[in-house]
Design an enzyme around this catalytic site. Sequence first.
Site, PDB file in Angstrom:
ATOM      1  N   LYS A   1      -9.565  -0.478  -6.055  1.00 31.59           N
ATOM      2  CA  LYS A   1      -9.656   0.044  -4.686  1.00 31.59           C
ATOM      3  C   LYS A   1     -10.931   0.859  -4.522  1.00 31.59           C
ATOM      4  O   LYS A   1     -11.230   1.733  -5.337  1.00 31.59           O
ATOM      5  CB  LYS A   1      -8.429   0.928  -4.430  1.00 31.59           C
ATOM      6  CG  LYS A   1      -8.464   1.752  -3.152  1.00 31.59           C
ATOM      7  CD  LYS A   1      -7.950   0.971  -1.967  1.00 31.59           C
ATOM      8  CE  LYS A   1      -8.057   1.771  -0.692  1.00 31.59           C
ATOM      9  NZ  LYS A   1      -6.792   2.137  -0.102  1.00 31.59           N
TER      10      LYS A   1
ATOM     11  N   ASP B   1       1.224   2.356   3.637  1.00 31.49           N
ATOM     12  CA  ASP B   1       0.370   3.532   3.468  1.00 31.49           C
ATOM     13  C   ASP B   1       1.212   4.803   3.528  1.00 31.49           C
ATOM     14  O   ASP B   1       0.791   5.822   4.088  1.00 31.49           O
ATOM     15  CB  ASP B   1      -0.760   3.571   4.505  1.00 31.49           C
ATOM     16  CG  ASP B   1      -1.849   4.567   4.134  1.00 31.49           C
ATOM     17  OD1 ASP B   1      -1.829   5.085   3.011  1.00 31.49           O
ATOM     18  OD2 ASP B   1      -2.721   4.841   4.986  1.00 31.49           O
TER      19      ASP B   1
ATOM     20  N   ALA C   1      -4.748  14.237   5.765  1.00 32.35           N
ATOM     21  CA  ALA C   1      -4.548  12.943   6.438  1.00 32.35           C
ATOM     22  C   ALA C   1      -3.463  12.159   5.713  1.00 32.35           C
ATOM     23  O   ALA C   1      -3.497  12.046   4.488  1.00 32.35           O
ATOM     24  CB  ALA C   1      -5.846  12.157   6.438  1.00 32.35           C
TER      25      ALA C   1
ATOM     26  N   HIS D   1       0.865  -1.203   0.000  1.00 36.02           N
ATOM     27  CA  HIS D   1       0.000   0.000   0.000  1.00 36.02           C
ATOM     28  C   HIS D   1       0.891   1.239   0.000  1.00 36.02           C
ATOM     29  O   HIS D   1       1.436   1.617   1.032  1.00 36.02           O
ATOM     30  CB  HIS D   1      -0.901  -0.001   1.235  1.00 36.02           C
ATOM     31  CG  HIS D   1      -1.901   1.116   1.272  1.00 36.02           C
ATOM     32  ND1 HIS D   1      -3.235   0.912   1.552  1.00 36.02           N
ATOM     33  CD2 HIS D   1      -1.779   2.456   1.069  1.00 36.02           C
ATOM     34  CE1 HIS D   1      -3.878   2.064   1.530  1.00 36.02           C
ATOM     35  NE2 HIS D   1      -3.005   3.029   1.240  1.00 36.02           N
TER      36      HIS D   1
HETATM   37  C1  NCD Z   1      -3.947   8.652   2.307  1.00 34.90           C
HETATM   38  C2  NCD Z   1      -3.450   9.742   1.365  1.00 34.90           C
HETATM   39  O1  NCD Z   1      -3.013  10.792   1.815  1.00 34.90           O
HETATM   40  O2  NCD Z   1      -3.518   9.526   0.148  1.00 34.90           O
HETATM   41  N1  NCD Z   1      -4.129   9.201   3.635  1.00 34.90           N
HETATM   42  C3  NCD Z   1      -4.215   8.543   4.798  1.00 34.90           C
HETATM   43  O3  NCD Z   1      -4.490   9.176   5.818  1.00 34.90           O
HETATM   44  N2  NCD Z   1      -3.992   7.238   4.893  1.00 34.90           N
HETATM   45  C4  NCD Z   1      -5.189   8.027   1.772  1.00 34.90           C
HETATM   46  C5  NCD Z   1      -5.622   6.772   2.477  1.00 34.90           C
HETATM   47  O4  NCD Z   1      -5.007   5.721   2.319  1.00 34.90           O
HETATM   48  O5  NCD Z   1      -6.610   6.836   3.218  1.00 34.90           O
HETATM   49 ZN    ZN Z   2      -3.416   4.935   1.748  1.00 36.55          ZN
END
Ligand code: NCD
Ligand code: ZN
Length: 362
Positions: free
Chosen positions: A121, A265, A281, A37
């Site tokens: 996704k 992520d 975020a 991810h």
């Molecule tokens: C991710 C982003 O900034 O693309 N942000 C996050 O808080 N994880 C998107 C996601 O995976 O939710």
């Molecule tokens: Zn993400």
Amino acid sequence: MPLKKLGGSSRKVMKYSPFKELSMPQSLVLPRPFDAHVHFRQGEMMDTAVKAISEYFAEGLVMPNTDPPVSQPGDIKLYRASIMAAADNEHFHPLMTFKILPDTSPSDICLFRNAGAVAGKVYPKNMTTNSHDGVENYPALFEVFEAMQEKNLVLCLHGEHPGEDIDTLDRERKFLRILALIARSFPRLRIVMEHISCRQSVETVLALPENVAASITVHHLVLTNDDVYGQNHHFCRPVIKKRSDRKALVQAATSGCPKFFFGSDSAPHSREKKECPVSCAGVFAPGIVSLPRLAQLFDENNALKSLERFLGHNGRRFYQLPDDPKKLPSLALIKEKSAIASDMGGVVPLCAGQTLPWRLET
Ligand code: NCD
Ligand code: ZN
């Protein structure tokens, strides 16, 4: 302390100390891992975002929530080519995904697969970065899921319940009913609950059949909600939860269970977009940080023997990727201090400015 108390005799101490100096630090040699991810972004941010992963991992599953999104079959090859150019590294393989929108057509699924996508996704509407075009009605997508099952594509879910009047802290737990419904309706569809953050997700993923797995980030494994208040760089979706949730996640990750694997992520946002009244975020987790920090966590939990499964084998098996360690380049994790920069290309990484007890050598 007198010398003789240390070694029993001064002679022993003299003999002992030079060897201690020369003793080798603990180290692990691993095949380059799979990051299930990653966010590679576009434009100026792309170079930092891609190199942070491509220099350390053999494969990265590339998220499609760019702006505009990767949501048409024709987008896959173009985005992949720009990633390859930014990575400039023959050892790295980007694995492409497409964003499933409320109007995605089942007839496009075959085209996505032929373009080289391995997964689609779903983002819940308005729950995270660039998700204004996300989904509210999951049953309306069942024909798309059916086509993905037939074409053997993986369904990746950002598992937070959309809609008004739900506490952010409860959104993942409330989503688990949707996960179970999809899993029961499509028993041959491989489904990944992405970046799980709560104890109930661990329990549900374990209880559902083999077609359901979960990815886990390093930040959900090492932080708790206490690390997020007032610290925008730790703010991400799903938000980081309680100690009891972290404990369940650590148990899942270190257990070696094939249903759990690493997905960083890694989601870079510029310092300006984090250090402002309404922060974006996302936590930036480059390999140079995530891998030593995971070695530390697994070491503290006497689970270093499970690290390779979490970082490579489990995810590759689920995604049906080649998994012969002899054919992959390797990297080493060494139990020696490493200092993490406080800024990487204008982005503040996880563990910024900290010294970690493990270091990465490629
Ligand atoms: C991710 C982003 O900034 O693309 N942000 C996050 O808080 N994880 C998107 C996601 O995976 O939710
Ligand atoms: Zn993400």
